[in-house]
Design a protein around this motif. Structure first.
Motif, short mmCIF file in Angstrom:
data_model
loop_
_atom_site.label_atom_id
_atom_site.label_comp_id
_atom_site.label_asym_id
_atom_site.label_seq_id
_atom_site.Cartn_x
_atom_site.Cartn_y
_atom_site.Cartn_z
N VAL A 214 0.86 -1.18 0.00
CA VAL A 214 0.00 0.00 0.00
C VAL A 214 0.90 1.24 0.00
CG1 VAL A 214 -1.85 -1.21 1.24
CG2 VAL A 214 -0.20 0.16 2.54
N PRO A 215 0.45 2.33 -0.62
CA PRO A 215 1.25 3.55 -0.57
C PRO A 215 1.47 3.98 0.89
CG PRO A 215 -0.51 3.76 -2.19
CD PRO A 215 -0.78 2.51 -1.41
N MET A 216 2.73 4.26 1.23
CA MET A 216 3.05 4.65 2.61
C MET A 216 4.16 5.69 2.60
SD MET A 216 5.16 1.20 3.83
CE MET A 216 4.12 0.00 2.97
N VAL A 217 4.24 6.44 3.68
CA VAL A 217 5.37 7.35 3.90
C VAL A 217 6.44 6.56 4.66
CG1 VAL A 217 6.12 9.43 5.15
CG2 VAL A 217 3.96 9.43 3.87
N VAL A 218 7.70 6.71 4.23
CA VAL A 218 8.80 5.98 4.88
C VAL A 218 9.82 7.00 5.39
CG1 VAL A 218 10.56 4.19 4.64
CG2 VAL A 218 8.46 4.07 3.27
N VAL A 219 10.13 6.92 6.67
CA VAL A 219 11.05 7.88 7.29
C VAL A 219 12.35 7.18 7.68
CG1 VAL A 219 11.43 9.35 9.30
CG2 VAL A 219 9.22 9.37 8.13
N MET A 220 13.47 7.76 7.26
CA MET A 220 14.79 7.22 7.58
C MET A 220 15.57 8.28 8.33
SD MET A 220 14.86 5.84 3.71
CE MET A 220 13.71 7.16 3.33
N ASP A 221 15.73 8.07 9.63
CA ASP A 221 16.41 9.06 10.47
C ASP A 221 17.78 8.53 10.88
OD1 ASP A 221 16.88 10.98 12.82
OD2 ASP A 221 14.90 11.61 12.10
N ASN A 222 18.55 9.37 11.55
CA ASN A 222 19.87 8.94 12.00
C ASN A 222 19.76 8.06 13.24
OD1 ASN A 222 22.61 9.25 13.49
ND2 ASN A 222 23.00 10.02 11.43
N GLY A 223 20.57 7.02 13.32
CA GLY A 223 20.51 6.05 14.41
C GLY A 223 21.32 6.42 15.63
N TYR A 224 21.90 7.62 15.64
CA TYR A 224 22.69 8.05 16.79
C TYR A 224 22.06 9.29 17.42
CZ TYR A 224 26.17 4.86 14.93
OH TYR A 224 26.80 3.74 14.48
N ALA A 225 22.08 9.36 18.72
CA ALA A 225 21.54 10.52 19.42
C ALA A 225 22.21 10.62 20.79
CB ALA A 225 20.03 10.38 19.59
N THR A 226 22.59 11.83 21.17
CA THR A 226 23.18 12.07 22.48
C THR A 226 22.37 13.15 23.18
OG1 THR A 226 25.36 11.61 21.55
CG2 THR A 226 25.31 12.67 23.70
N ASP A 227 21.93 12.86 24.39
CA ASP A 227 21.15 13.85 25.16
C ASP A 227 21.96 15.12 25.36
OD1 ASP A 227 20.05 15.21 27.64
OD2 ASP A 227 18.58 13.60 27.39
N LYS A 228 21.31 16.27 25.19
CA LYS A 228 22.04 17.54 25.30
C LYS A 228 22.59 17.76 26.70
CE LYS A 228 17.79 20.13 26.18
NZ LYS A 228 16.72 20.90 25.57
N ASN A 229 22.00 17.08 27.69
CA ASN A 229 22.48 17.23 29.06
C ASN A 229 23.51 16.18 29.47
OD1 ASN A 229 20.72 19.43 29.56
ND2 ASN A 229 19.02 17.98 29.77
N ALA A 230 23.80 15.25 28.55
CA ALA A 230 24.75 14.20 28.87
C ALA A 230 26.17 14.77 28.89
CB ALA A 230 24.66 13.07 27.86
N LYS A 231 27.02 14.18 29.71
CA LYS A 231 28.43 14.56 29.67
C LYS A 231 28.98 14.17 28.31
CE LYS A 231 29.78 12.27 33.27
NZ LYS A 231 30.62 11.66 34.31
N PRO A 232 29.91 14.97 27.76
CA PRO A 232 30.48 14.60 26.47
C PRO A 232 31.10 13.20 26.55
CG PRO A 232 31.18 16.80 27.11
CD PRO A 232 30.46 16.21 28.29
N VAL A 233 30.79 12.40 25.55
CA VAL A 233 31.39 11.06 25.49
C VAL A 233 32.13 10.94 24.17
CG1 VAL A 233 29.71 9.90 26.95
CG2 VAL A 233 29.25 10.15 24.51
#
Lengths: 410, 410
Positions: A214-233
């Motif tokens: 069926v026609p659908m919308v497909v979203v491809m996002d980045n698989g990495y994310a770091t919380d803005k409040n996290a200490k730099p890693v």
């Protein structure tokens, strides 16, 4: 089961085909690869799928080739009197493979071939033909667009980029809303992988035109994310240092994570729930309701799709795990918030749980067989698929999308 | 004229700023470039805009750096005891620059930086800050999408890819039609340049949000086309051989083409008229009529925009030539089908003819001044602009889009 039998038959046909190649007379009918840059003579592929590589480097002391294409081996090349280093190799298996030259130890992309994001950097890729298959090629059918979509993520405090496929008819139906599939990429790759290496738009265009999906919308996002409040890693390593020869595409999540670990929302899970899904639903015409939302991914992204999907069944009714993992099944009542505790509940709630591995990717196939046994014992309904003759690479995942997408939203 | 004065003032400010840098105390406050890949420590830029480069290559005999960044010079790097080759250089000018390492003579991309298509291959680029400018950065405004759009070209017999910007409001106005701007890339680059190197979507988002430009659809197609019936010709050279150090971005169309040559439709012109425009108009909601259509391009693409636009004034009412050329003005009654023969006619028919060059790109600036003199003599109305302190590179063209787009469709 039908799919496994079908896969096994296809696999046998592949083995026969391979055998034919090896006994066939060696041919010298090399042609530029379909993935070559415009006008590039090398790399070249023969009709029996040997690959001829060349790099001009008159002043180099040693030139080698490495990557998935060589099955992880580092292969020496030979210099001719014009300063061209050449080698002809049989590819590991058919499909899409990353590779690179090592020029006096430094990793160098092939100037004749395009680059694709993997190993945290642009890396050469080559398309080794898979005879008889054109489901991932552009055909004379209506074509959807793949859109580069930017939005601000409150969780990470950064601008993020998603690629969004809208089917061709989306343009012509100004009021109609569409179901939504999220597709996640693998370790060290990025959000462009599914549309570039994966040819996902052509696969979807063809499936939709044939009435299979069926026609659908497909979203491809980045698989990495770091919380803005996290200490730099330390981020995914991008080293100026030459890398040792890799055995292929990074293999994704290691096996054997604990059941408890599958209950902790990752930063990526939170970004999906709080940033990505709202951004997509506010911008595009998306059908509401969990039964209209699916999530799938490959390798690391397959494990992430399991974590995000199984822990958020109020948001997703269908989940696809492509060469990924389902963890923590030694404690099935604990894993993923206990979703496997009651099989009847699970089977009525989850429309599709789908899992695939390639017959030439040993770790993933073994892992799939292991969790299949446990889930079978629990009575959890899963659709399994094996991609004949392909390894931990994009052609495997193209086939998975072709098998998975037609099952959705019906 | 106002723009020239404004440009000259900005230029003087730049010269002052440069002077300040050179007399300022040399600082060691290097930070990773904004264009670096995630987590990459190198390349690094100091607050006085020196660039520190590093490549690990313990087994290499010689490592150098070359490209636009070095102003075309080949600069030797120095090896330390860890096998890291390093150098610190002042960039040629501020803006976006291509560069590469030469490892024992072989061109190698910087693993710490992303690649961009130029010189017919993926090539490292770096963003050197231009102080006080953020018009090309993502801001908290509605964002349009840049869509990868595939269509079949009857003229070339091939699938072609365009990138298409649709403004944010396009999604919310299901019936509204939009004016159309074509943007062409430069020699040896491709259709991804304007959105990737050029940041065109952020420039347009910001202009539209500020009310400076009207919402428009922007199409970026490939600047190369070969007729399917043409005899095979040598394509833009993609050589495995290492290239000699280039002096920068390929400079586009050579000066001095004859007036007669400006009347022969190129294959690209025919593809625009027969394939690209119909494909775009049938897929997207585009306002009809020449007054709603504009075409502009940079370098080679600037000359192409002139050729396609001036020879098809029934299709386009506005034309932008960014670091490009207007040819054949020794015979102004012949050039471009004779459009310059009657200045009054031309000035009433053409809404905008716009031309820009950077003050640090000598050939293009000289050429612009030459055709400005001839067109002034003919009485042809043109808006001229000079980008202060920038060369034949993308930051120049970003500024041109920022100046040009607000003039359109009003």
């Amino acid at each position: 089961m039908k799919n496994i039998i079908k896969g096994t038959v296809q696999c046998l046909l592949f083995v026969l085909a391979f055998t034919q190649w090896t006994v066939a007379q060696v041919t010298d009918d090399f042609k530029p690869a379909s993935s070559n840059l415009l006008g590039a003579e090398f790399p070249k592929i023969s009709s029996d799928f040997r690959v001829s590589l060349r790099l001009n480097a008159p002043d180099a002391v040693k030139v080698q080739v490495a990557g998935n294409l060589t099955g992880g081996k580092v292969i020496d090349m030979t210099k001719d009197t014009d300063g061209n280093w050449t080698v002809t190799i049989p590819p590991a298996v058919p499909g899409f493979h990353y590779y690179w030259f090592l020029v006096d130890g430094v990793r160098v992309n092939d100037p004749g071939s395009d680059t694709y994001f993997c190993f945290n950097r642009p890396t050469t890729g080559i398309e080794i033909p898979t005879p008889g298959e054109d489901f991932f090629m552009p055909k004379n059918v209506p074509h959807g667009d793949v859109r580069e979509h930017w939005y601000f993520s409150d969780i990470t405090g950064k601008w993020r980029r998603a690629f969004v496929y809208t089917p061709a008819e989306y343009e012509k139906n100004g009021a109609k809303k569409y179901p939504l599939l999220f597709l996640l990429h693998g370790s060290s790759e990025n959000e462009r992988g599914w549309s570039q290496q994966g040819h996902m738009s052509f696969i979807m265009d063809n499936l939709i035109a044939e009435g299979k999906a069926v026609p659908m919308v497909v979203v491809m996002d980045n698989g990495y994310a770091t919380d803005k409040n996290a200490k730099p890693v330390v981020q995914p390593a991008v080293q100026a240092a030459p890398q040792p020869a890799n055995t292929g595409t990074p293999a994704g999540t290691p096996p054997g994570q604990s059941a408890a670990s599958t209950n902790v929302p990752s930063t990526l899970s939170i970004v999906y729930v709080k940033d990505i899904i709202p951004s997509i639903e506010s911008y595009y015409r998306i059908l509401p309701g969990r039964e209209n939302h699916a999530i799938a991914g490959l390798s690391m992204g397959g494990s992430q799709a399991g974590l995000i999907g199984l822990n958020n069944l109020d948001l997703f009714a269908s989940i696809g795990i492509f060469s990924g993992a389902i963890h923590g099944l030694t404690e099935p009542k604990v894993a993923y918030g206990g979703v496997f505790a009651n099989a009847a509940d699970f089977n009525s709630r989850v429309k599709i749980l789908w899992s695939g591995a390639g017959t030439a990717e040993e770790m993933q196939l073994t892992r799939q067989n292991e969790y299949k046994k446990k889930l079978d014992d629990l009575g959890i309904k899963v659709t399994y698929y094996e991609s004949p003759g392909t390894a931990h690479e994009w052609h495997t995942w193209r086939r998975f999308l072709k098998e998975f997408a037609p099952l959705l939203f019906k």
